[in-house]
Design a protein around this motif. Structure first.
Motif, PDB file in Angstrom:
ATOM      1  N   TRP A 164       0.682  -1.112  -0.072  1.00 54.57           N
ATOM      2  CA  TRP A 164      -0.158   0.104  -0.068  1.00 54.57           C
ATOM      3  C   TRP A 164       0.883   1.218  -0.127  1.00 54.57           C
ATOM      4  N   GLY A 168       0.563   4.224  -3.049  1.00 55.53           N
ATOM      5  CA  GLY A 168       0.409   5.498  -2.546  1.00 55.53           C
ATOM      6  C   GLY A 168       1.356   6.327  -3.274  1.00 55.53           C
ATOM      7  N   SER A 181      -3.353   5.026  -8.274  1.00 57.42           N
ATOM      8  CA  SER A 181      -3.532   3.616  -7.781  1.00 57.42           C
ATOM      9  C   SER A 181      -4.740   3.639  -6.850  1.00 57.42           C
ATOM     10  N   GLY A 182      -5.351   4.829  -6.422  1.00 60.87           N
ATOM     11  CA  GLY A 182      -6.503   4.783  -5.391  1.00 60.87           C
ATOM     12  C   GLY A 182      -7.689   4.051  -6.270  1.00 60.87           C
ATOM     13  N   LEU A 186      -7.176   0.719  -4.409  1.00 59.17           N
ATOM     14  CA  LEU A 186      -7.913   1.016  -3.305  1.00 59.17           C
ATOM     15  C   LEU A 186      -9.180   0.922  -3.008  1.00 59.17           C
ATOM     16  N   GLN A 242      -5.545  -0.050   5.449  1.00 57.03           N
ATOM     17  CA  GLN A 242      -5.071  -0.117   4.334  1.00 57.03           C
ATOM     18  C   GLN A 242      -5.114   1.443   3.553  1.00 57.03           C
ATOM     19  N   TRP A 246      -1.840   3.724   2.389  1.00 53.54           N
ATOM     20  CA  TRP A 246      -1.969   4.426   0.902  1.00 53.54           C
ATOM     21  C   TRP A 246      -1.960   5.845   1.129  1.00 53.54           C
TER      22      TRP A 246
END
Length: 283
Positions: A164, A168, A181-182, A186, A242, A246
């Motif tokens: 994570w 981030g 990447s979110g 995520l 998590q 992140w």
């Protein structure tokens, strides 16, 4: 005789003083002349010093102008170095910088005593325990039957946190691609956790870690499956770690641009495009 002496020496109390006064006058003239000569010499020295200072200042100004001209030239050359305009030069400079960065960090890392006294012995002990000394502590879990070994759990926690954090960091850096990447990892993971909790009708025992082999498996849940534990706070508790990791990664990803901007400010260079945009926004 006394009257004659008084008449002949009217201005002096004694005959010796009469002979001493001309010599005193001569010495006074010599002292005045010497003082004038010293003053003249001092004025000349002052003029020479002022001339030297002026000359040094002029030379300093010339050097400053030359340095400023060199900076402008180098700045113009740097603006021309782009991946489309000069691909060979850009890739060469990039490779040189990456090589230099890796070499310096490599030397800095391996010259620290703590690396040889703590890091390497700990890694050697860890691998020895995993391969032969304590293999039962690294046993993976069996979904619905048993949990993993304690050292397996520690190893898993390390890789989960690194996963994570790296996502981030990539979200902040992006490498010019706008990688978020979110949106890619995520947020879909959060929705999967919510869907699994609703499908299993409970959150007790539900594994919400992204890389866990029993992730979102209903066989690991315990307690009554009556949706009593499927609440906002419990769902938030399943994914908050998590999300925090992140978020920390995104903050770490902002450090390199800040460091570059700080170094540029310390060196006296400015971003002309940025200042132009600021001035345009003000107007």
């Amino acid at each position: 005789s006394a009257e004659r002496s008084a008449t002949f020496w009217p201005a002096y109390p004694c005959r010796a003083c009469a002979w001493a006064m001309p010599a005193a006058k001569t010495q006074g003239k010599d002292a005045a002349a010497e003082k004038a000569a010293r003053k003249k010499s001092g004025d000349e020295n002052t003029k020479d010093a002022n001339g030297a200072v002026g000359k040094t200042k002029a030379e300093s100004d010339e050097k400053a102008a030359a340095v400023q001209a060199l900076r402008e030239t180098l700045k113009a050359d740097r603006e021309k170095i782009t991946l489309l305009g000069r691909p060979v030069s850009t890739l060469t400079l990039f490779a040189q910088y990456v090589g230099h960065f890796i070499a310096t960090r490599f030397v800095s890392f391996f010259t620290k005593p703590v690396v040889w006294l703590v890091v390497f012995p700990s890694m050697a002990l860890w691998f020895a325990a995993k391969r032969s000394l304590a293999t039962e502590l690294f046993v993976p879990p069996v979904c619905g039957e048993r949990d993993g070994g304690i050292l397996w759990q520690g190893e898993f926690a390390f890789f989960e946190a690194a996963w994570w954090l790296i996502l981030g960091i990539l979200s902040s850096i992006g490498f010019g691609t706008g990688l978020h990447s979110g949106l890619m990892f995520l947020f879909p993971h959060v929705m999967q956790v919510v869907g699994a909790a609703e499908g299993c009708h409970t959150t007790q025992g539900l594994v919400a870690w992204y890389q866990h082999p029993c992730k979102l498996d209903c066989s690991t849940t315990t307690g009554p499956k009556d949706d009593a534990t499927v609440s906002f706070l419990r769902l938030w508790g399943l994914v908050t770690v998590q999300c925090m990791l992140w978020g920390v990664g995104t903050a770490i990803g902002e450090i390199p641009p800040y460091a570059v901007a700080k170094a540029a400010r310390a060196s006296g260079s400015t971003d002309s495009e940025f200042h132009a945009e600021v001035e345009e926004a003000k107007s």
